[in-house]
Motif scaffolding. Structure first.
Motif, PDB file in Angstrom:
ATOM      1  N   ASN A 155       0.823  -1.214   0.000  1.00 61.05           N
ATOM      2  CA  ASN A 155       0.000   0.000   0.000  1.00 61.05           C
ATOM      3  C   ASN A 155       0.851   1.256   0.000  1.00 61.05           C
ATOM      4  N   SER A 208     -15.211  -1.074  -5.220  1.00 58.29           N
ATOM      5  CA  SER A 208     -15.151  -0.322  -3.958  1.00 58.29           C
ATOM      6  C   SER A 208     -16.513   0.008  -3.369  1.00 58.29           C
ATOM      7  N   LYS A 308      -9.891  -9.793   5.755  1.00 51.48           N
ATOM      8  CA  LYS A 308      -8.966  -9.081   4.870  1.00 51.48           C
ATOM      9  C   LYS A 308      -7.672  -9.865   4.679  1.00 51.48           C
ATOM     10  N   ARG A 346     -17.840   0.731   8.901  1.00 48.99           N
ATOM     11  CA  ARG A 346     -16.780   1.627   8.428  1.00 48.99           C
ATOM     12  C   ARG A 346     -15.589   0.822   7.923  1.00 48.99           C
ATOM     13  N   ASN A 347     -15.214  -0.237   8.665  1.00 49.19           N
ATOM     14  CA  ASN A 347     -14.088  -1.082   8.249  1.00 49.19           C
ATOM     15  C   ASN A 347     -14.398  -1.856   6.971  1.00 49.19           C
ATOM     16  N   LYS A 349     -16.365  -0.779   4.536  1.00 47.72           N
ATOM     17  CA  LYS A 349     -16.253   0.188   3.443  1.00 47.72           C
ATOM     18  C   LYS A 349     -14.788   0.458   3.111  1.00 47.72           C
ATOM     19  N   ILE A 350     -13.958   0.565   4.136  1.00 51.64           N
ATOM     20  CA  ILE A 350     -12.523   0.769   3.912  1.00 51.64           C
ATOM     21  C   ILE A 350     -11.935  -0.437   3.186  1.00 51.64           C
ATOM     22  N   LYS A 353     -12.736  -0.395  -0.454  1.00 52.91           N
ATOM     23  CA  LYS A 353     -11.904   0.594  -1.162  1.00 52.91           C
ATOM     24  C   LYS A 353     -10.468   0.104  -1.320  1.00 52.91           C
ATOM     25  N   GLU A 354      -9.917  -0.480  -0.261  1.00 51.87           N
ATOM     26  CA  GLU A 354      -8.535  -0.979  -0.314  1.00 51.87           C
ATOM     27  C   GLU A 354      -8.379  -2.104  -1.338  1.00 51.87           C
ATOM     28  N   ASP A 391     -22.682   4.349   5.708  1.00 57.10           N
ATOM     29  CA  ASP A 391     -21.476   3.818   5.062  1.00 57.10           C
ATOM     30  C   ASP A 391     -21.771   3.094   3.754  1.00 57.10           C
TER      31      ASP A 391
END
Length: 450
Positions: A155, A208, A308, A346-347, A349-350, A353-354, A391
């Protein structure tokens, strides 16, 4: 990074590349400092004096000061980079004389960045070796730490700077041109969900995006999500689809998938009383599903970070399905339920995106929805937290009147309610629910077939 040392290991670095980057900045700060600052930090330089010089340059760049050999020398002396003015002047002049070609500064930056990444990998390998030998760290925790640190390096190397508007416009025009040239894809920017009427509104499953599919228990959430997963696998065989089912075992889930794909009733899937034609249907369904890149994880109480870690190892990831939100573990005991759900959405959604893939998350509706005269679900009926609505990019509700009214004229009629849509308008999509096959079908598709 210059302080990092490992016994018996020669850490990689390029003296020439480091000197050439700094020399190019001294020769033309206005042109080359923005290029370097977009990719390099002081720790990217291995030689201590280079780290210090670049730190000074970064400070000057942030203050919009003019960068040349005179101004850099003055600021270096203020920061005690050199012991004497003469030593500093001689070294900075040497840096400028070292540059083979100022037009190749981008390549010099790449070399410095590459050597830094290699040093990081060596450092991580050393830490893992030390922890593994000590035997005090749990093996699972050691693997998670290793994956996380390597993923962080990846990243970090994908630094995103400011993008000029015209570059974005060119990309959009190219995408639209491709859509115009391909009638089958018009209106569908993401993955085809297999429900054409729904895709008209959400434009497919887009990278995403966090999609929430919510309904009361027994309304068909899991079946809808798995229908969508198999549809994506059919339309996009090159993509990998990962399913996290925290409620059912993988065997139960696959039985449902076989029932839906083979048009075999769930009752027969339980009893096994097949006639020859049904066995052929089952064998055909098994063959089709076996060739799909669908991966299932039925771990219970899994956290978003654990998901993840598993997803990072999947090649060509295309879609993630999670069944369901309220069963995900936050891994924290210091939060109340509302804050816990807020952190998880929230995690998620992150993570979408990641990983740059769409995530479909199933969610329950609050019991209070049952007490309303009009049972049609609304965004306020989402259970546990308003952050789910906040979110999510898209919120879909499944609603069947026959669920509440056994005398309903059409027991198979179902509505997929697009209640929130960041990509367009909201509306109802008519579908058909075949409960015996745990299968949803687009009404428009059925009419087209007929």
């Amino acid at each position: 990074m210059a302080e990092m040392e490992l016994a018996g290991v020669n850490l990689p670095y390029s003296l020439d590349a480091e000197q050439s980057v700094l020399g190019a900045i001294l020769l033309d700060g206005n042109a080359n400092m923005p290029k370097a600052s977009a990719k390099l930090h002081p720790e990217h330089f291995y030689v201590k004096v280079h780290t210090d010089i670049y730190t000074v340059m970064m400070q000057m760049f942030a203050a919009s000061d003019n960068i040349d050999v005179v101004t850099v020398l003055e600021n270096c002396m203020k920061n005690n980079v050199f012991e004497s003015q003469e030593e500093g002047r001689n070294y900075l002049v040497k840096l400028m004389e070292t540059v083979p070609s100022i037009s190749s500064v981008d390549r010099y930056i790449e070399i410095v960045e590459d050597k830094y990444t290699r040093r990081l990998l060596i450092s991580i390998a050393g830490d893992i070796l030390e922890n593994a030998n000590e035997g005090q760290t749990d093996t699972a925790a050691l693997l998670e730490l290793a994956e996380k640190r390597i993923y962080d390096i990846r990243n970090e190397n994908q630094v995103k700077g400011l993008t000029r508007l015209n570059a974005v416009i060119v990309g959009i025009l190219n995408e639209l041109s491709e859509l115009c040239a391909n009638p089958d894809k018009q209106g569908i920017q993401g993955l085809k969900s297999g429900f054409p009427s729904l895709d008209k509104y959400i434009h497919g499953l887009n990278k995403s995006d966090l999609l929430i599919v919510a309904a009361r228990p027994g309304m068909g959430k899991t079946s809808f999500a798995m229908n969508m997963a198999t549809n994506v696998a059919k339309y996009h065989p090159e993509k990998s689809i990962c399913v996290f089912n925290l409620e059912m075992s993988k065997e139960q889930l696959v039985k449902r998938m076989l029932s839906s794909e083979g048009r075999i009733s769930s009752e027969l899937m339980s009893t096994g009383r097949f006639d020859p034609a049904q066995w052929r249907n089952l064998a055909d369904a098994a063959f089709v599903l076996s060739n799909m890149n669908i991966y299932i994880d039925d771990s219970s109480a899994i956290t978003v970070n654990e998901m993840k870690a598993k997803l990072r190892r999947v090649d060509n990831l295309g879609l993630i399905v999670i069944d369901y939100l309220q069963l995900i573990s936050s891994g924290r005991r210091d939060l109340n339920r509302v804050n816990e759900i807020s952190e998880m959405t929230r995690n998620l959604k992150i993570m979408a995106k990641e990983l740059n893939v769409p995530i479909i998350v199933l969610s329950q509706l609050a019991r209070s929805a049952e007490k309303k005269d009009d049972k049609r679900p609304m965004l306020s009926d989402l259970r546990d937290s308003g952050s789910i609505e906040q979110d999510a990019d898209i919120v879909l509700f499944l609603y069947r009147d026959s669920y509440y009214n056994k005398e309903a004229e059409d027991q198979r009629a179902c509505k997929c309610i697009v209640a929130k849509n960041r990509h367009g308008e909201t509306n109802d999509v008519n579908m058909i629910w075949d409960g015996q096959y745990t299968r949803f079908t687009d009404v428009e598709y059925v009419h087209a077939e007929q």
